[in-house]
Design an enzyme around this catalytic site. Structure first.
Site, PDB file in Angstrom:
ATOM      1  N   GLY A 252       0.816  -1.216   0.000  1.00 54.01           N
ATOM      2  CA  GLY A 252       0.000   0.000   0.000  1.00 54.01           C
ATOM      3  C   GLY A 252       0.843   1.256   0.000  1.00 54.01           C
ATOM      4  O   GLY A 252       0.485   2.261  -0.625  1.00 54.01           O
ATOM      5  N   ASP A 253       1.988   1.208   0.685  1.00 57.87           N
ATOM      6  CA  ASP A 253       2.887   2.363   0.716  1.00 57.87           C
ATOM      7  C   ASP A 253       3.438   2.660  -0.677  1.00 57.87           C
ATOM      8  O   ASP A 253       3.627   3.824  -1.042  1.00 57.87           O
ATOM      9  CB  ASP A 253       4.045   2.115   1.681  1.00 57.87           C
TER      10      ASP A 253
END
Length: 309
Positions: A252-253
């Site tokens: 997600g980062d």
């Protein structure tokens, strides 16, 4: 300039244990250590994409020094405040036989409000209109629950575009200040809405509800199902690419990093979707929280598909 904020960083130790089992001895077959925390992960990916950023946050002790040294080794700009204590070490356990990823995260150090305020003032002294600030991850013990509200509000007043990637009460507080972009996953969005959201239509409706609250961009990540990209008059769905999974930690980062990089570079909505999906997939193929090379991302770009809903 893109600034990434990690108020509760970690030294990430990633190990592989085939056939992980409880109540017995497990043997580690592979191990690596990386500087971690969501904002730091974003900075690492931005650098691989060819962009520049500055990582800011709170560090402590030998673990904090190890994170700082690692970032220096990667040539990443940073400005951390050191406080008493010891920055947490998080253990990421990958079982390649059973295809599981298990996170065991330490709670982290305690940081009082004056330290966080001092760090915020450090950032505000550098911010220029049009800069991007990525606020990501958990807060350290002792931090006020409305910390992200304060940071979003202050950075917006300085003319910055604020990207917020948080969960639960921290996300709810930050939303009150209407950040420029938020990236909840489907579970986080469901919890926020108080009901399980399963279909694309349900998730899109919930995302549009956030748009009506003054947020310009909402990206809903759905793991293996892909992601939804919402603006006021636009909803795009992009399925995930099928790739060999090395580690889902930081996936997600990497999407947030691609979104911030695309915004800084002025990419079109469609090219932003392509880049973020390819970047997320490329980073899933990597071990630990190391960032994928730009060449790996470029190979995946032609495979990305999407549709306007």
């Amino acid at each position: 300039m893109i600034y990434t904020v990690t108020l509760n960083p970690a030294l990430d130790k990633t190990v592989e244990i085939p056939n992980l089992a409880l109540d017995t001895v497990n043997r580690i077959t592979k191990m690596r250590t990386d500087p971690g925390g969501k904002g730091i992960n974003v900075s690492k990916v931005i650098a691989k994409l060819g962009g520049t950023s500055k990582a800011i946050g709170i560090l402590a002790g030998n673990s904090g020094k190890a994170i700082q040294d690692a970032l220096d080794g990667e040539g990443l700009a940073h400005n951390f405040r050191f406080v008493p204590g010891e920055t947490r070490t998080n253990l990421k356990v990958i079982d390649p036989e059973n295809h599981t990823n298990t996170d065991i995260n330490e709670p982290g150090i305690e940081v009082d409000a004056p330290e966080l305020t001092a760090l915020l003032y450090d950032l505000l002294k550098e911010l220029k209109r049009g800069d991007i600030v990525v606020l990501a991850g958990s807060l350290p013990k002792g931090a006020p629950k409305d910390t992200y509200y304060t940071w979003v509000e202050s950075c917006k007043k300085a003319g910055a575009k604020v990207f917020l990637d948080a969960d639960g009460e921290l996300l709810a507080e930050g939303l009150k200040a209407a950040p420029y972009l938020v990236k909840p996953n489907n579970d986080e969005l469901s919890r926020m809405m108080g009901q399980e959201l399963k279909t694309l239509d349900e998730l899109a409706d919930a995302g549009q509800a956030l748009i009506r609250r003054g947020i310009e961009h909402v990206v809903v990540s759905m793991g293996g199902r892909g992601a939804l990209y919402l603006r006021k008059d636009s909803v795009i769905y992009a399925p995930a690419l099928k790739v060999k999974v090395g580690s889902t930690v930081g996936a997600g980062d990497s999407v947030v990093a691609a979104l911030a990089y695309a915004e800084a570079e002025g990419l079109s909505e469609e090219n932003t979707v392509r880049l973020s999906i390819a970047t997320g997939a490329a980073n899933v193929m990597c071990s630990g929280t190391q960032a994928a090379e730009r060449s790996q991302i470029e190979e995946l770009l032609p495979l990305v598909t999407f549709q306007h809903l």
